[in-house]
Structures are given as structure tokens and as C-alpha cells.
Scaffold this active site. Structure first.
Site, PDB file in Angstrom:
ATOM      1  N   GLU A 408      47.647  43.878  39.936  1.00  0.00           N
ATOM      2  CA  GLU A 408      48.479  44.557  38.566  1.00  0.00           C
ATOM      3  C   GLU A 408      49.672  44.754  39.222  1.00  0.00           C
ATOM      4  OE1 GLU A 408      46.933  47.240  36.332  1.00  0.00           O
ATOM      5  OE2 GLU A 408      45.752  47.306  37.187  1.00  0.00           O
TER       6      GLU A 408
HETATM    7  C1  LIG Z   1      40.386  41.700  44.005  1.00  0.00           C
HETATM    8  C2  LIG Z   1      40.844  41.406  42.828  1.00  0.00           C
HETATM    9  C3  LIG Z   1      40.550  41.914  41.949  1.00  0.00           C
HETATM   10  C4  LIG Z   1      41.412  41.696  40.312  1.00  0.00           C
HETATM   11  N1  LIG Z   1      40.653  41.475  39.526  1.00  0.00           N
HETATM   12  C5  LIG Z   1      41.967  41.418  38.129  1.00  0.00           C
HETATM   13  C6  LIG Z   1      41.351  41.787  36.711  1.00  0.00           C
HETATM   14  O1  LIG Z   1      39.674  42.074  36.622  1.00  0.00           O
HETATM   15  N2  LIG Z   1      41.577  40.348  35.973  1.00  0.00           N
HETATM   16  C7  LIG Z   1      42.639  39.919  36.126  1.00  0.00           C
HETATM   17  O2  LIG Z   1      43.404  39.015  35.419  1.00  0.00           O
HETATM   18  N3  LIG Z   1      43.142  39.765  37.441  1.00  0.00           N
HETATM   19  C8  LIG Z   1      42.801  40.036  38.474  1.00  0.00           C
HETATM   20  N4  LIG Z   1      42.895  39.559  39.831  1.00  0.00           N
HETATM   21  C9  LIG Z   1      44.187  38.802  40.460  1.00  0.00           C
HETATM   22  C10 LIG Z   1      45.411  39.345  40.264  1.00  0.00           C
HETATM   23  O3  LIG Z   1      45.706  39.920  39.726  1.00  0.00           O
HETATM   24  C11 LIG Z   1      46.917  38.142  40.850  1.00  0.00           C
HETATM   25  O4  LIG Z   1      46.002  37.836  41.846  1.00  0.00           O
HETATM   26  C12 LIG Z   1      47.535  38.362  41.183  1.00  0.00           C
HETATM   27  O5  LIG Z   1      47.988  39.548  39.842  1.00  0.00           O
HETATM   28  C13 LIG Z   1      48.402  36.943  41.882  1.00  0.00           C
HETATM   29  O6  LIG Z   1      48.225  36.327  41.240  1.00  0.00           O
HETATM   30  P1  LIG Z   1      48.022  35.285  41.856  1.00  0.00           P
HETATM   31  O7  LIG Z   1      46.495  35.410  43.587  1.00  0.00           O
HETATM   32  O8  LIG Z   1      47.764  33.961  41.270  1.00  0.00           O
HETATM   33  O9  LIG Z   1      49.470  35.036  43.453  1.00  0.00           O
HETATM   34  P2  LIG Z   1      50.443  34.240  42.816  1.00  0.00           P
HETATM   35  O10 LIG Z   1      50.327  34.537  42.124  1.00  0.00           O
HETATM   36  O11 LIG Z   1      50.534  32.812  42.982  1.00  0.00           O
HETATM   37  O12 LIG Z   1      51.333  34.802  44.232  1.00  0.00           O
HETATM   38  C14 LIG Z   1      51.534  34.139  45.507  1.00  0.00           C
HETATM   39  C15 LIG Z   1      52.647  34.960  46.208  1.00  0.00           C
HETATM   40  O13 LIG Z   1      53.822  34.563  45.705  1.00  0.00           O
HETATM   41  C16 LIG Z   1      55.017  35.428  45.304  1.00  0.00           C
HETATM   42  N5  LIG Z   1      55.017  35.451  43.649  1.00  0.00           N
HETATM   43  C17 LIG Z   1      54.352  34.832  42.443  1.00  0.00           C
HETATM   44  N6  LIG Z   1      55.482  34.199  41.773  1.00  0.00           N
HETATM   45  C18 LIG Z   1      56.367  35.072  41.954  1.00  0.00           C
HETATM   46  C19 LIG Z   1      57.965  35.634  41.675  1.00  0.00           C
HETATM   47  N7  LIG Z   1      58.517  34.667  40.490  1.00  0.00           N
HETATM   48  N8  LIG Z   1      59.074  35.110  42.781  1.00  0.00           N
HETATM   49  C20 LIG Z   1      58.536  35.959  43.343  1.00  0.00           C
HETATM   50  N9  LIG Z   1      57.777  35.831  44.459  1.00  0.00           N
HETATM   51  C21 LIG Z   1      56.277  35.308  43.468  1.00  0.00           C
HETATM   52  C22 LIG Z   1      53.650  36.505  45.174  1.00  0.00           C
HETATM   53  O14 LIG Z   1      54.341  38.108  45.016  1.00  0.00           O
HETATM   54  C23 LIG Z   1      52.808  36.268  45.979  1.00  0.00           C
HETATM   55  O15 LIG Z   1      53.136  36.800  47.000  1.00  0.00           O
HETATM   56  C24 LIG Z   1      42.690  40.565  40.600  1.00  0.00           C
HETATM   57  C25 LIG Z   1      42.770  40.007  42.070  1.00  0.00           C
HETATM   58  C26 LIG Z   1      41.932  40.078  43.456  1.00  0.00           C
HETATM   59  C27 LIG Z   1      42.455  39.879  44.481  1.00  0.00           C
END
Ligand SMILES: Cc1cc2nc3c(=O)[nH]c(=O)nc-3n(C[C@H](O)[C@H](O)[C@H](O)COP(=O)(O)OP(=O)(O)OC[C@H]3O[C@@H](n4cnc5c(N)ncnc54)[C@H](O)[C@@H]3O)c2cc1C
Length: 601
Positions: A408
Site C-alpha cells: 500500500e
Molecule cells: C506480500 C506482498 C503483497 C503485495 N500485494 C500486491 C497486490 O496485490 N497488488 C499490487 O499491485 N502490488 C502488490 N504488492 C507490491 C507492493 O505494493 C510493492 O512491493 C511496493 O509498492 C514496493 O514496490 P517494490 O517492491 O518494487 O519496491 P521499490 O519501489 O523498488 O522500493 C525499494 C525501496 O526503495 C524505496 N524507494 C522507492 N522509491 C523511492 C523514492 N522515490 N524515494 C525514496 N525511497 C524510495 C522504497 O521505500 C523501498 O524501501 C505486494 C507486495 C508484497 C511483498
């Protein structure tokens, strides 16, 4: 009582306007209908989830699905759905109560529940056409069908609008062909329908679609992800290969997908915060039961000050979370009602109502997801070696809690959003930050008053302190905006420090106001522990604000400006009468120990 526009603050205004305790909603204000909703949810959790927690740990996905169906039969999936589409059409507070109390037993189920009822269903109830709503929502509300939400891709996580999934219109203009890869999709293993975000041509923004799950239509799934926690929540990749979607299944308009995704997430965020509340209460209950029974050095470990401090902080944070979540939930409910009374459709009213409080939704998501993590960690510590054992309840609770800081919108993103949205609201004139920030600047230049304030009334000193803590944020954020202008967003460490101050102010103020309201109607004696919790929360919040305020100031101000702001920080965070923190903690812990659990909800 019907809410009037003038009685409720706009989102973010809590920072610059005083809220009277009578104007906030608390868990003690629940109607009989709301209490029934809460109790039937609790019963369901005890019977179907808590009693079978091992099955969730053993990755029994089928059991999650079975429980989702049972929740549907009981109407728990339809609380937020309007009656016209087969739902119960209950208010926002009731929908929060269900999300809250359903979260107690296992993160696996609350994730499945949240993904289905929130991001899986809400985009249609909020943005769907009449035909789309008639076709899909009744099935989703009853649990005949389950929904999932496909936004994240391997290359598009926090940067959600950067997805590569494509939607190409057919030559005859009748359907789109969707191709792309989505990952981390909750409920993917058993859902009947996906909300999918894809890009049409080279559009700047993505577009939302309703896509029925049909393996014959180019949809395939990856294996179940091997996860740290929420073991029975189905999380899989979803591959679309020339998946044909009729044009009438586009959600809202072309290019509106990012807006849909963000608004669905606003609602998702506050509901996720609620979904971290009962998890905390149950962890406290288990930890206190254990601490009352576990004997070391010939005494129950609950008698040790070290354990009391933990229990007191755990209970205090849970109480603060309750206070802030339901305050915001009722603000949203009231704003929806006001908009409906003004002639907006329910759909429009709900969208705008939640959007108005997007700042509070982000604040709550961050604060409560971090509290549940802290509480499970301390709960595990109270269990000692047994806390590390998979046979005892803490180990799974600890692992399940971790995801709430990631999905979220990560907590980093939500922290920056909360401050960014506040500044934008100020620029649009929706929240007057400039006037109060200028007044704080003038106050800093003036000579402080040496009058001895009258703090004889309950919370007089605490409310005075909260008013000054708000000045810390106005001082730090106001100067930072002046210095960096729109470039402030690039100074992330400053934004994060400001967010922490903002979060603590909202949580502390909500806790004080709830307790003040209850002390007025139930008496101070009856609220003695809650008063202690409100004071302890504020003390802890003030310590955080001192630390983050200083960090912010020394990171961008220099020379005289820095000296003046540091003096201001000291003045604005000063207690006249420091609370006896150890005594507060002991008082709180003794009550929780005597009740053998958390009894403040
Ligand atoms: C168990 C689970 C269930 C999920 N369910 C869903 C679902 O039903 N539908 C769906 O669409 N998604 C889902 N997700 C995805 C989830 O919403 C994303 O994992 C989340 O939004 C983070 O994206 P990412 O994993 O690509 O991390 P990234 O975006 O790569 O982030 C990695 C790190 O970098 C930081 N970061 C990234 N951008 C910035 C910035 N601009 N400034 C500062 N810091 C930054 C983040 O805070 C984090 O600490 C799920 C994830 C998990 C693990």
C-alpha cells in the site's frame, strides 16, 4: 447527529486549527449496530481463523479461500458495498471496524480480505460504470467471486505509473489486447477477476481495466512466492499475453488509471492501518497472559519493571492507533455524508471524502504499521526463547507484521507523500500554513512570555504542549519551504524528518482528545489508565519531535537562523512539569496485567 461542513476540519487542517474533544469520534462512541458488526467479526475470527492458525502457517491456501467464502456468507465482504449492488452499504466507520477486528488472527487472511474488499473491489464501486457495477460488484460482495489488483510490475513498484504492460485496441475497436507481467499479486491464486493497469500507446498515464480470470484468454500465473510471513496469502506473478478485454471493461477513462490506483490506495492505507490494530491487541493479550504465568526468579516476569515498560508502551501505542484511526474514519464518513447531502452521488462523495483525508491516511498507514511491528517485536521478547519458537504465537505475528510497512505504498513513500500533500494543500489555499508559519517566525523573534500558565485542568499542559509541537513543524517546514521552494521534495531526509513530526502530532493529539472526551463523560477516575497512556504517548512523541526537529534544523539552517530555530525547538517542546515516565508506565502495565490483556477498545 448530522455533521455540518463547518464542524469538521479539512484534511491536514488539524495542524493549524484547534480540534475540540467533543468533535472527535472515538471507539467509545460506537452505535449498537457498529458494536454488533465488531462482535460478529470477532466471533468469526475466533471460530474460523484463530482456532486454526497452524493451517495458515502451513501454507494452506485453500483454507484461506474457504474462510473468504465463509466471510462472504456472513456478509463481511459486503460491508462497504452500496445496497444497490448487493452490499450492506454501511458507513466508513463500520468498514474500518471489520478491517480492524478481522486482522487479529493472521496476516494471511487480513491480506486476502483487504486485497479483495479494498483494492480488488473498490476501483469498480468508485470508478465503474453502472453496467460494470451491476455485472461485477454483487458477485464480489457475496464472495461468489474474488478480486485481485494488478499494479506492481518487476520494473514498476513505488514508481507505479512506469509500468510496461500494454493495452492495444483491436482494429474493429471492440477490445483491448493486454500483454505484460505483474508481480506480487495478492489473491492471484484463487481470484476470478483482476483490476489491471496497462498503458495505451505512449500515454503519459496508465489506464485501468476489469479483466476476468480466464486461463484460455492468455492469462497464466507464476508459482506461489516464498515469503517471510503471511504464508497462506496467495501471492503470485500474473502474466498477460494478448489477453482480450472488451472495451466496455475499461475503468473510467483512458489515462485515468494512475488516479484510480492512487485513490484506491488512499482507502487501502487507512484500512491497512485499521488492520494493524486488532493484531496489536491480540499480541498484547498473549504477551501479558504469558508474562503473568511465566515464573523466573520466583516471581511472574510481569512483575519486573523491564517487562512493565514494554507492556505499557505496547498498550499505549495500540490505544493511540485506535484513537487516531477512528477519528479520521469518522471525519471521512461525515465528509461523505455532507457531499451526498449536497447532491453528489455516493460514488463521487466517497472518492472526494477519502481524497480529502489522504494526508491522514498516509500518516495512519505509517504510524500503525510501525506500531504493530514494534508490538510484535516486544511481544516476542517477552516470550524469551519461546518467542523464537514456531510453536508459540509470537513468531508468526512478528513475521506477518513486517509486510505492512511495504505494501500500500512503502512507509518511505507515504512519509514523503504526507508532507508533500500538505505543502500542496497549502499552495492551493486549502490549508493556511503560511499565516501560522509567519506567526511562528514572529514569535521566535519576540521575547517569550514568563507568565506562569494555569495547568490545573486535566490535559491543560498537554494541550498547550501539542499547540507548541505544531509550531515546531510550522517552523521547520515553513523555513525549509522558504529555502528550497518546490525543490524541497528532493531533500528527502528533511521530508522524512518533517513527516515524523507530523505523524507524532496527529497521533498524540488524537490520543489526548479521545481521553479528554471520555474523562468528561465517564469521569477521570474511570479513565485513569487512559489518561496515563495519553500522557505517556505525548511524552514519547515529544522526544521524537525533539530529535527529528533538531535533525531537520541542523541539516539546512546555519548561523543565527540555526541558533534561533534550535532555541525555538527547546521552547516549543518544553514541559513545565515533566511527567514521571516510569510511574506512568508502571500504572499502565499494572492495569493491563490485572486485566490479563488489553481492555481499552
Ligand atoms: C506480500 C506482498 C503483497 C503485495 N500485494 C500486491 C497486490 O496485490 N497488488 C499490487 O499491485 N502490488 C502488490 N504488492 C507490491 C507492493 O505494493 C510493492 O512491493 C511496493 O509498492 C514496493 O514496490 P517494490 O517492491 O518494487 O519496491 P521499490 O519501489 O523498488 O522500493 C525499494 C525501496 O526503495 C524505496 N524507494 C522507492 N522509491 C523511492 C523514492 N522515490 N524515494 C525514496 N525511497 C524510495 C522504497 O521505500 C523501498 O524501501 C505486494 C507486495 C508484497 C511483498
Amino acid at each position: 447527529m448530522e455533521a455540518k461542513e463547518k464542524d469538521i476540519l479539512r484534511g491536514g487542517q488539524f495542524l493549524v486549527k484547534e480540534t475540540k474533544c467533543e468533535d472527535i469520534f472515538t471507539l467509545e462512541d460506537l452505535s449498537e449496530e457498529q458494536k454488533m458488526m465488531r462482535d460478529s467479526t470477532k466471533e468469526f475470527v475466533d471460530r474460523e481463523l484463530w482456532a486454526h492458525w497452524e493451517r495458515f502457517e502451513k501454507k494452506d491456501y485453500a483454507y484461506t479461500e474457504e474462510c473468504m467464502r465463509k466471510a462472504g456468507e456472513l456478509g463481511l465482504l459486503s460491508v462497504a458495498v452500496p445496497e444497490a449492488y448487493g452490499g450492506m452499504g454501511m458507513g466508513f466507520v463500520s468498514t474500518m471496524l471489520v478491517c480492524d477486528y478481522i486482522s487479529g488472527a493472521t496476516g494471511s487472511f487480513s491480506t486476502a480480505f483487504g486485497a479483495h474488499t479494498g483494492i480488488g473491489t473498490m476501483p469498480i464501486t468508485l470508478y465503474g460504470t453502472e453496467e460494470q457495477k451491476q455485472k461485477y460488484v454483487p458477485k464480489l460482495a457475496s464472495g461468489e467471486w474474488f478480486g485481485a489488483y494488478c499494479l506492481t510490475e518487476p520494473g514498476a513498484g513505488s514508481d507505479a505509473n512506469s509500468g510496461k504492460t500494454k493495452a492495444v485496441l483491436s482494429d474493429d475497436g471492440k477490445y483491448y489486447s493486454i500483454s505484460g507481467q505483474k508481480m506480487w499479486i495478492s489473491n492471484a491464486g484463487f481470484c476470478n477477476m483482476f483490476i489491471v493497469f496497462a498503458r495505451i500507446e505512449d500515454d503519459k498515464n496508465i489506464t485501468g481495466f476489469i479483466v476476468e480470470n480466464d486461463p484460455e484468454n492468455g492469462i497464466s500465473l507464476g508459482d506461489e512466492e516464498k515469503k517471510l510471513g503471511i504464508h497462506s496469502s496467495s501471492t503470485r506473478q500474473v502474466f498477460f499475453s494478448d489477453t482480450k478485454v472488451p472495451v466496455e471493461n475499461m475503468l473510467s477513462e483512458r489515462g485515468n488509471g494512475f488516479k484510480i490506483a492512487m485513490n484506491a490506495l488512499n482507502i487501502g492505507r487507512i484500512k491497512l492501518a485499521a488492520a494493524c490494530l486488532e493484531a496489536q491487541r491480540r499480541v498484547i493479550n498473549e504477551a501479558v497472559k504469558y508474562a503473568n504465568e511465566r515464573i523466573q526468579f520466583k516471581t511472574p516476569i510481569m512483575n519486573f519493571g523491564a517487562i512493565k515498560a514494554k507492556v505499557a508502551n505496547m498498550a499505549t501505542n495500540a490505544y493511540a492507533g485506535d484513537s487516531a484511526c477512528y477519528r479520521a474514519a469518522k471525519n471521512i464518513e461525515d465528509r461523505i455524508a455532507i457531499r451526498e447531502a449536497a447532491g453528489n452521488s455516493h460514488q463521487e462523495a466517497e472518492l472526494k471524502g477519502v481524497e480529502e483525508y489522504a494526508i491522514e491516511c498516509s500518516i495512519l498507514k505509517v504510524a500503525v504499521s510501525e506500531d504493530v511491528q514494534h508490538t510484535t517485536d516486544e511481544g516476542l521478547q517477552i516470550f524469551g526463547g519461546m518467542g523464537f519458537s514456531a510453536e508459540a504465537p509470537m513468531e508468526k505475528a512478528w513475521r506477518d507484521a513486517r509486510i505492512a510497512r511495504i505494501y500500500e505504498g512503502t512507509n518511505e513513500i507515504n512519509r514523503m507523500l504526507s508532507v508533500g500533500m500538505l505543502i500542496k494543500k497549502a499552495m492551493k489555499g486549502h490549508v493556511d500554513l503560511l499565516g501560522p508559519a509567519t506567526a511562528v517566525g514572529e514569535e521566535l523573534m519576540g521575547i517569550p512570555s514568563f507568565d506562569a500558565p494555569d495547568f490545573s485542568q486535566l490535559f491543560a499542559e498537554e494541550k498547550d504542549l501539542i499547540a507548541r509541537l505544531k509550531k515546531v513543524l510550522l517552523m521547520v517546514a515553513g523555513s525549509a519551504v522558504q529555502k528550497f521552494g518546490p525543490e524541497l521534495e528532493k531533500h528527502q531526509q528533511l521530508m522524512l524528518a518533517a513527516a515524523d513530526i507530523l505523524i507524532e502530532i496527529y497521533m498524540a493529539e488524537s490520543t489526548i482528545l479521545r481521553t479528554e472526551k471520555n474523562a468528561k463523560r465517564f469521569g477521570e477516575e474511570a479513565q485513569a489508565t487512559q489518561i496515563a497512556m495519553a500522557k505517556l504517548y505525548l511524552y514519547n512523541a515529544t522526544e521524537t519531535i525533539i530529535q527529528k526537529g533538531k535533525e531537520g534544523i541542523v541539516s539546512f539552517a546555519e548561523g543565527d537562523e540555526q541558533r534561533m530555530m534550535l532555541m525555538g525547538l527547546k521552547r516549543f517542546t518544553k514541559y513545565t512539569n515533566n511527567p514521571n515516565v516510569a510511574a506512568l508506565r508502571t500504572q499502565i502495565a499494572d492495569k493491563v496485567a490485572a486485566d490479563n490483556g488489553y481492555t481499552f477498545d
